[in-house]
Design a protein around this motif. Structure first.
Motif, short mmCIF file in Angstrom:
data_model
loop_
_atom_site.label_atom_id
_atom_site.label_comp_id
_atom_site.label_asym_id
_atom_site.label_seq_id
_atom_site.Cartn_x
_atom_site.Cartn_y
_atom_site.Cartn_z
N THR A 80 29.56 21.20 63.57
CA THR A 80 28.51 19.73 63.57
C THR A 80 27.41 20.24 62.96
O THR A 80 26.76 19.30 62.22
N GLN A 118 27.43 14.95 62.70
CA GLN A 118 28.04 14.23 64.11
C GLN A 118 28.89 13.50 63.61
O GLN A 118 28.98 12.49 62.68
N PRO A 119 30.24 13.46 64.49
CA PRO A 119 31.31 12.69 64.07
C PRO A 119 31.03 11.21 64.39
O PRO A 119 29.99 10.83 65.14
N THR A 120 32.07 10.33 63.87
CA THR A 120 32.05 8.88 64.05
C THR A 120 32.38 8.55 65.25
O THR A 120 31.92 7.85 66.16
N GLN A 126 34.55 10.75 69.08
CA GLN A 126 35.04 11.95 69.72
C GLN A 126 35.71 11.76 71.15
O GLN A 126 35.45 10.70 71.59
N MET A 145 37.27 15.48 67.21
CA MET A 145 36.23 14.66 66.45
C MET A 145 36.85 14.06 65.19
O MET A 145 37.59 14.55 64.59
N THR A 146 36.34 12.62 65.14
CA THR A 146 36.84 11.93 63.83
C THR A 146 35.62 11.57 63.08
O THR A 146 34.52 11.29 63.42
N TYR A 147 35.87 11.84 61.77
CA TYR A 147 34.72 11.47 60.77
C TYR A 147 35.41 10.46 59.79
O TYR A 147 36.36 10.45 59.08
N ARG A 200 40.17 14.33 60.74
CA ARG A 200 39.89 14.69 62.14
C ARG A 200 39.71 16.10 62.46
O ARG A 200 40.44 17.10 61.54
N GLY A 242 37.71 6.80 61.42
CA GLY A 242 36.75 7.29 61.94
C GLY A 242 36.76 7.23 63.61
O GLY A 242 35.73 7.18 64.35
#
Length: 178
Positions: free
Chosen positions: A110, A115-117, A119, A142-144, A149, A176
């Motif tokens: 992170t 920060q992920p979109t 999680q 975590m997905t962005y 991912r 995301g």
């Protein structure tokens, strides 16, 4: 002490026991021994359109749907601190994932990727093994959006918020959300 058994109860018990033994015997031997045809094999899932194609990937190895990518569909790499992981898909030029390494902690990731979109966490089959206290009892994902991912293997009991990075899935079309 003398026990009296009713003949109908004895007959019922013998019938139940014979039925149970026949059922267990069929399952363990694969048949009853009679000359009956075997059951048809279970239906297999439909084969992919292209031979060797992995679910969630296109012909060039680009990720089409991150949620459907199968483990083992990417390349295996060695990472930090002896961790071994997987990288799936082709990274884009400006991806924040390009600086990540397998084995990094969730905090390190992170700090680099932001920060992920979205999680979330889920347990693995190892969580149900009695007296198993090793790693990979749960996974943290975590997905962005527009990146892909990241999947972490967690080991500590009760801590579902991190772990070490074991899988990077590059997907420029990532929504995301899990």
């Amino acid at each position: 002490m003398r026990i009296r058994i009713n003949s109908s109860a004895a007959l019922w018990a013998a019938t139940v026991a014979a039925a149970l033994l026949a059922t267990v015997g069929c399952a363990s031997r694969g048949g009853s021994g009679a000359s009956q045809p075997s059951a048809a094999p279970a239906a297999t899932p439909a084969a992919p359109a292209r031979a060797g194609a992995k679910t969630g990937l296109d012909a060039q190895g680009n990720v089409v749907d991150s949620s459907k990518v199968e483990a083992g569909s990417g390349r295996t790499v060695k990472g930090l601190n002896g961790y071994e992981g997987e990288i799936t898909g082709n990274p884009t030029r400006n991806s924040r994932f390009n600086r990540l390494q397998i084995g990094m902690s969730a905090r390190q990731v992170t700090d680099i990727a932001g920060q992920p979109t979205d999680q979330g966490a889920y347990v693995t089959g190892k969580a149900f093994i009695p007296f198993y206290f090793g790693g990979d009892r749960h996974r943290y994902e975590m997905t962005y959006k527009g990146q892909g991912r990241l999947v972490f293997a967690g080991g500590g009991m009760g801590d579902y918020s991190g772990g070490n990075l074991i899988w990077i899935i590059h997907n420029p079309n990532e929504s995301g959300y899990r």
